[in-house]
Design a protein around this motif. Structure first.
Motif, short mmCIF file in Angstrom:
data_model
loop_
_atom_site.label_atom_id
_atom_site.label_comp_id
_atom_site.label_asym_id
_atom_site.label_seq_id
_atom_site.Cartn_x
_atom_site.Cartn_y
_atom_site.Cartn_z
N ASN A 396 0.83 -1.21 0.00
CA ASN A 396 0.00 0.00 0.00
C ASN A 396 0.86 1.26 0.00
O ASN A 396 0.61 2.21 -0.73
CB ASN A 396 -0.89 0.05 1.25
CG ASN A 396 -2.00 -0.98 1.22
OD1 ASN A 396 -2.37 -1.51 2.25
ND2 ASN A 396 -2.53 -1.28 0.04
N LEU A 397 1.88 1.23 0.86
CA LEU A 397 2.69 2.44 1.00
C LEU A 397 3.57 2.68 -0.23
O LEU A 397 3.80 3.82 -0.62
CB LEU A 397 3.52 2.37 2.29
CG LEU A 397 2.69 2.38 3.58
CD1 LEU A 397 3.58 2.30 4.81
CD2 LEU A 397 1.80 3.61 3.65
N MET A 398 4.04 1.59 -0.84
CA MET A 398 4.82 1.74 -2.07
C MET A 398 3.94 2.38 -3.15
O MET A 398 4.38 3.23 -3.91
CB MET A 398 5.31 0.38 -2.60
CG MET A 398 6.19 -0.40 -1.64
SD MET A 398 7.83 0.26 -1.49
CE MET A 398 8.60 -0.55 -2.86
N SER A 399 2.69 1.92 -3.17
CA SER A 399 1.77 2.44 -4.16
C SER A 399 1.46 3.92 -3.88
O SER A 399 1.36 4.74 -4.82
CB SER A 399 0.52 1.56 -4.15
OG SER A 399 -0.56 2.21 -4.69
N ALA A 400 1.36 4.29 -2.60
CA ALA A 400 1.14 5.70 -2.26
C ALA A 400 2.33 6.54 -2.72
O ALA A 400 2.15 7.63 -3.29
CB ALA A 400 0.95 5.84 -0.75
N LEU A 401 3.52 6.01 -2.52
CA LEU A 401 4.73 6.74 -2.96
C LEU A 401 4.71 6.95 -4.47
O LEU A 401 5.02 8.03 -4.97
CB LEU A 401 5.99 5.95 -2.60
CG LEU A 401 6.52 6.05 -1.17
CD1 LEU A 401 7.85 5.33 -1.07
CD2 LEU A 401 6.67 7.50 -0.75
N ALA A 402 4.32 5.89 -5.18
CA ALA A 402 4.28 5.99 -6.64
C ALA A 402 3.28 7.06 -7.07
O ALA A 402 3.54 7.84 -7.99
CB ALA A 402 3.90 4.64 -7.25
N SER A 403 2.14 7.14 -6.36
CA SER A 403 1.14 8.15 -6.69
C SER A 403 1.70 9.55 -6.46
O SER A 403 1.45 10.46 -7.24
CB SER A 403 -0.12 7.98 -5.84
OG SER A 403 -0.66 6.70 -6.04
N ILE A 404 2.45 9.70 -5.38
CA ILE A 404 3.06 11.02 -5.10
C ILE A 404 4.03 11.37 -6.23
O ILE A 404 4.00 12.48 -6.78
CB ILE A 404 3.80 11.01 -3.75
CG1 ILE A 404 2.79 10.81 -2.61
CG2 ILE A 404 4.58 12.30 -3.56
CD1 ILE A 404 3.42 10.66 -1.24
N ASP A 405 4.88 10.39 -6.58
CA ASP A 405 5.87 10.64 -7.64
C ASP A 405 5.22 11.01 -8.96
O ASP A 405 5.76 11.78 -9.74
CB ASP A 405 6.75 9.40 -7.84
CG ASP A 405 7.68 9.22 -6.65
OD1 ASP A 405 7.84 10.19 -5.89
OD2 ASP A 405 8.22 8.10 -6.49
#
Ligand SMILES: Nc1nc2c(ncn2[C@@H]2O[C@H](COP(=O)(O)OP(=O)(O)OP(=O)(O)O)[C@@H](O)[C@H]2O)c(=O)[nH]1
Ligand SMILES: [Mg+2]
Length: 448
Positions: A396-405
């Motif tokens: 989940n958190l990796m995916s959140a990071l990707a969304s931010i990027d």
């Protein structure tokens, strides 16, 4: 209104004393209806112990001592009575029967601990640690569970969970001001916080392997060509003749497993069938049988018959190394009692399984390898449930990071963060449902 449950708290069978535990709203009334002593239990303060007689249907059953714990100061958080009687099966069964007759019901597996959880006496991780402590086979795993029981771990998870809740809320507030293009929290700060939590989850995920070792033991497989002395070594390490040894190659057909304890650490030793080498490739016949065993092994001892040559098993060693990349392999030179001089070029371990040379050193080596692989600072004995949840949190958190990027809308970032928050809540039991609880507590024994 909690119904009153009863169960034997000590192991069934004959013992010096047996302890029966009652918990629930009517625990004191029910116990009092069978108790004849100097005091009236109903008026007793909490944390007292009394001597008296247990009476059922006007019949004397046993001399007992009875301890009283009033809610909320008890294990379950409810009124609890503990009765110690003589440890005979007839006696404790009669007592339990009487208590059921007077209104209690038999407890389900883990029901005391489940109630402790539901009454806020402990969180889910602590409840699971209770089961681990009871089932610990080694001092080290007992210690790890004990630390988990103190709840230090939960507070760390809760801290991270709170950070995520703050981030998600801010992102959601920003949404309300979408037209004004406000940024309440700088994205770099969010990134750093999320990264820190991913690192935390990852380090726990990595500790799963050591938790498994503490739970199930460190697996050491002995492999090698037929007749290299595997079963002899197995017996020597076990200090008894468990496996058949003979000069005929192919003596061991299947594999054998036994536990030894090195410094209190459980080590599972596995003796395997000899691997035969055909003209071109190594025939994996024996290995096929032991395939799953070997892939689960933490350490693989490749035993070489040094009487033939120190390098006789080099090729086998290499092939196994290529095949079992997750296990540590080590070449052991056996039968050195038959060799005049030791090949110092060779940094492998030299032993004689038959006469015992080098066995202390080998045990030391196994122990240090085992300790190294569990040498982690984590104060938690991760189980499969924790592992699965942490993997999801990380995802989940990796995916959140990707969304931010990718400069996606706040909604997308917040959805993943909310999902991680929910997962972390399930980890500690902040969020739970009946299924989760049943799954965990059904693995307990009755009376816990
Ligand atoms: N001299 C000497 N003989 C040994 C030693 N270890 C094993 N042997 C002998 O080697 C022979 C084979 O031993 P096992 O332990 O049955 O060998 P294994 O590797 O289990 O053989 P398989 O099960 O057939 O693959 C027996 O006669 C043992 O007594 C040793 O250290 N020194
Ligand atoms: Mg054998």
């Amino acid at each position: 209104m909690a119904d009153t449950i009863v169960a034997l708290a000590t192991p069934p069978g004959v013992s010096g004393i047996a302890v029966i535990r009652l918990s629930g709203d009517n625990a004191i009334d029910i116990a009092s209806s069978c108790f004849q002593g100097k005091v009236d239990l109903k008026n007793s303060p909490t944390h007292r112990i009394y001597y008296g007689r247990f009476i059922y249907n006007s019949k004397f059953i046993d001399d007992i001592t009875l301890s009283i714990f009033r809610n909320p100061n008890s294990y379950t958080g409810e009124d609890v009575i503990e009765i110690s009687c003589h440890g005979g099966m007839i006696i404790y069964n009669e007592i339990i029967k009487a208590l059921i007759h007077n209104g209690a019901r038999l407890a389900q597996p883990g029901e005391y601990t489940k109630r402790a959880f539901l009454n806020g006496k402990m969180d889910l991780l602590q409840a699971e640690a209770v089961a681990d402590i009871i089932n610990s086979t080694s001092y080290i795993s007992e210690q790890t569970s004990a630390r988990q029981l103190f709840g230090e771990f939960t507070s760390e998870i809760n801290r991270f969970r709170k950070e995520l809740i703050d981030i998600a809320s801010l992102l959601e507030i920003e949404l309300d001001f979408a037209d004004e293009d406000l940024e309440f929290v700088p994205r770099t700060r969010i990134r750093n916080q999320i990264n820190e939590i991913i690192k935390f989850a990852q380090s726990l995920i990595e500790s799963y392997k050591s938790a498994q070792i503490l739970r199930s033991g460190y697996f050491v497989a002995i492999v090698g060509y037929p007749n290299s002395g595997k079963s002899t070594l197995f017996n020597t390490l076990l200090k008894r003749n468990r496996a058949i040894v003979s000069e005929i190659p192919g003596t061991t057909r299947d594999y054998l497993e036994e536990f030894i304890y090195l410094d209190g650490l459980p080590i599972k030793l596995i003796d395997t069938a000899g691997i035969r080498e055909t003209s071109d490739i190594i025939e994996i016949e024996g290995i096929r049988l032991a395939e799953s065993i070997l892939s689960q092994s933490n350490l693989i001892l490749v035993l070489n018959d040094s009487e033939i040559s120190f390098h006789n098993s080099d090729k086998l060693y290499e092939e196994l190394q290529n095949h079992y990349k997750n296990s540590k392999l080590v070449l052991i030179q056996n039968k050195i009692d038959k060799i005049g001089k030791i090949d110092n070029q060779n940094d492998s371990i030299h032993i004689s399984a038959k006469i015992g040379t080098g066995i202390d050193e080998l045990n030391q080596f196994i122990l240090s390898e085992a300790l190294e692989s569990i040498n982690r600072e984590q104060d938690i004995l991760l189980n499969m449930r924790h592992y699965t949840i942490l993997e999801k949190v990380k995802e989940n958190l990796m995916s959140a990071l990707a969304s931010i990027d990718n400069n996606l809308e706040n909604e997308f970032i917040a959805i993943d963060i909310r999902s991680a928050i929910k997962q972390l809540g399930e980890l500690t039991g902040e969020i739970y449902n009946e299924d989760i609880l049943n799954n965990i507590f059904s693995q307990f024994c009755i009376g816990k």
